[in-house]
Design an enzyme around this catalytic site. Sequence first.
Site, PDB file in Angstrom:
ATOM      1  N   LYS A  34      94.001 122.707  21.584  1.00  0.00           N
ATOM      2  CA  LYS A  34      92.614 123.159  21.537  1.00  0.00           C
ATOM      3  C   LYS A  34      91.667 122.011  21.885  1.00  0.00           C
ATOM      4  O   LYS A  34      91.815 120.903  21.360  1.00  0.00           O
ATOM      5  CB  LYS A  34      92.291 123.699  20.147  1.00  0.00           C
ATOM      6  CG  LYS A  34      93.194 124.859  19.739  1.00  0.00           C
ATOM      7  CD  LYS A  34      92.853 125.411  18.374  1.00  0.00           C
ATOM      8  CE  LYS A  34      93.133 124.456  17.250  1.00  0.00           C
ATOM      9  NZ  LYS A  34      93.040 125.090  15.925  1.00  0.00           N
ATOM     10  N   THR A  94      80.479 126.676  14.068  1.00  0.00           N
ATOM     11  CA  THR A  94      81.859 126.764  14.560  1.00  0.00           C
ATOM     12  C   THR A  94      82.857 126.795  13.407  1.00  0.00           C
ATOM     13  O   THR A  94      84.048 126.599  13.606  1.00  0.00           O
ATOM     14  CB  THR A  94      82.189 125.546  15.449  1.00  0.00           C
ATOM     15  OG1 THR A  94      81.999 124.363  14.657  1.00  0.00           O
ATOM     16  CG2 THR A  94      81.319 125.481  16.684  1.00  0.00           C
ATOM     17  N   GLY A 122      85.536 127.810  11.022  1.00  0.00           N
ATOM     18  CA  GLY A 122      86.576 128.830  11.072  1.00  0.00           C
ATOM     19  C   GLY A 122      87.061 129.214  12.461  1.00  0.00           C
ATOM     20  O   GLY A 122      87.801 130.195  12.614  1.00  0.00           O
ATOM     21  N   THR A 123      86.682 128.444  13.489  1.00  0.00           N
ATOM     22  CA  THR A 123      87.134 128.802  14.848  1.00  0.00           C
ATOM     23  C   THR A 123      88.659 128.713  14.943  1.00  0.00           C
ATOM     24  O   THR A 123      89.299 129.558  15.569  1.00  0.00           O
ATOM     25  CB  THR A 123      86.517 127.882  15.927  1.00  0.00           C
ATOM     26  OG1 THR A 123      86.579 126.540  15.465  1.00  0.00           O
ATOM     27  CG2 THR A 123      85.097 128.256  16.240  1.00  0.00           C
ATOM     28  N   GLY A 124      89.233 127.667  14.316  1.00  0.00           N
ATOM     29  CA  GLY A 124      90.692 127.493  14.381  1.00  0.00           C
ATOM     30  C   GLY A 124      91.415 128.634  13.681  1.00  0.00           C
ATOM     31  O   GLY A 124      92.390 129.187  14.199  1.00  0.00           O
ATOM     32  N   CYS A 125      90.923 129.005  12.479  1.00  0.00           N
ATOM     33  CA  CYS A 125      91.529 130.129  11.738  1.00  0.00           C
ATOM     34  C   CYS A 125      91.443 131.397  12.575  1.00  0.00           C
ATOM     35  O   CYS A 125      92.420 132.149  12.710  1.00  0.00           O
ATOM     36  CB  CYS A 125      90.764 130.387  10.439  1.00  0.00           C
ATOM     37  SG  CYS A 125      90.638 128.962   9.361  1.00  0.00           S
TER      38      CYS A 125
END
Length: 522
Positions: free
Chosen positions: A201, A241, A243-246
């Site tokens: 990412k 941004t 929680g973008t990874g979750c």
Amino acid sequence: MTAVEQTTTPAASTSNRVHDRRPVTVRDTPRVLSIAGTDPTGGAGIQADLKSIAANGGYGMAVVTALVAQNTRGVRSVHTPPVGFLREQLHAVADDVVIDAVKIGMLGDVAIIDAVSTWLQETVTGPVVLDPVMVATSGDRLLRRDAEAAMRALLPHVDLVTPNLPELAVLADEPVATSWADALAQAERVSAQAGVIVLVKGGHLTGTTACPDALVDATGGLGGDRSLIEFDGLRVDTRNTHGTGCSLSSAMATLVARSGSWTEALGDAKTWLTSSLRHADALEVGSGNGPINHFAELWVSSGMTSGRQDGAGILSGWWEDIAEVRTRIDRLPFVTTLADGTLDPARFAWYLQQDAIYLRAYSRVLARASALAPTAEEQVFWATGAAGSIEAEMELHRTWLRTYAVSGMEVEPSATTTAYLDHLHAATVDGDYGRVVAAVLPCYWIYQDLGERLVGASHAEHPFAAWLDTYADPAFATANARAIEIVAGAVARANETGRDTMRRAFLASAAHEEAFFAEPIR
Ligand SMILES: Nc1ncnc2c1ncn2[C@@H]1O[C@H](COP(=O)(O)OP(=O)(O)O)[C@@H](O)[C@H]1O
Ligand SMILES: Cc1ncc(COP(=O)(O)OP(=O)(O)O)c(N)n1
């Protein structure tokens, strides 16, 4: 229900992994289990996962690993229930419901990692996505440092891992990558070592307007024997941004269970995530790093909300609208042969001559933008661009054309060049500043974007090294970023009709860019 079920088997691994990649049973509405920690403000963790799964067409289920007292400003404390209770939750779900895909988020410590790992190996047959959550954006640790080795040991038991750049470094047991190319190489090592597909990412890259993601599979199992598939993307200008990874990892678990393809899943997940980021500011949740807007697209398309966006958000939507144009430009023979050095010098000379004709006229259009600019600063910016453009045209004649041009070569503008210039001139006729700046922007932006990749192809022995190296000029990157800002400002000021005019001018220029790069080699 109308489930379309079909079993696909992703490529087998040749590495030291302990299980083959799990097959995917494709369903319209997959039953997706998230195993993760909580976020009472709803932006990250299990709350974000459930929204992401639903927004991407899945039925969400949740097993809690840890209760986290956190908000958009940071983490206050973590309460971890006994690991036996975690096992009870896992078995309660699996004893009753078919689990089509699993997403794993915050695990916290070694005991939890071990319990989840054992359960995965004994129970789960569908695809497993691991978001190796270690540290929140706020800087608070969500994984004990002494659990990092256990996290590495979990990798061979999952199918896809989705680290951000600092997490990737921990998984590789190396320093954090400082460039995208280094990150891809690091991901290749992790993939080869653990036999897992790595979704790298680009959210943590600095000093770039780009926000790429990529799939890396050292076994070459990404379709067509490919080991790398990159998705470029534009960074959305927002601090929301959280929680973008979750959200991305749960979207991946859901979408792979709907399509059977990791590549298709990432393409769809990235488009959805970018749109959810673009609408994030409208939610106004919390005073720190707020959440993304998981259901924005559905809400806008059903007329539930207006989908109000700022100028930058609208502009990044236009950039997404020309994603296919940009991909096609990358694949044009002129571009690929320029990159690999096999371009016929006569074709290059022809391109340079058309470019010189273009730059002379483009300079006049930039001068017109300067004349129409609403502020002195913007007036100077476009005037500087006009001067730079005519300087570049003169430089082409002084140096490059002397080297490459053959006497007697055609120097008239081609039909393609003429069409592009006619379009730019037409954009100036009614004195509409927004229309002019929207029309000139693709030349800046596409040149900069393409140039970032062409620079990477340059090396000491490359026959076009001197030309490719011109793309590395940092002044151009700065000018491009400012041009984007100015056009975003003009978009923000425009009414609905004005925005539509600007968008059409932008899209048409992008199409002319493609034709311009296509013409030297037909
Ligand atoms: N400002 C942004 N604009 C567009 N995409 C973003 C932005 N920030 C993060 N992303 C995307 O969100 C996802 C998560 O990225 P990243 O921030 O690297 O991970 P994490 O949230 O785990 O720290 C990736 O798909 C990344 O490209
Ligand atoms: C319970 C919980 N899990 C994960 C995170 C981290 O969220 P993530 O999406 O990886 O990224 P940031 O929001 O930290 O950018 C969390 N905060 N809480």
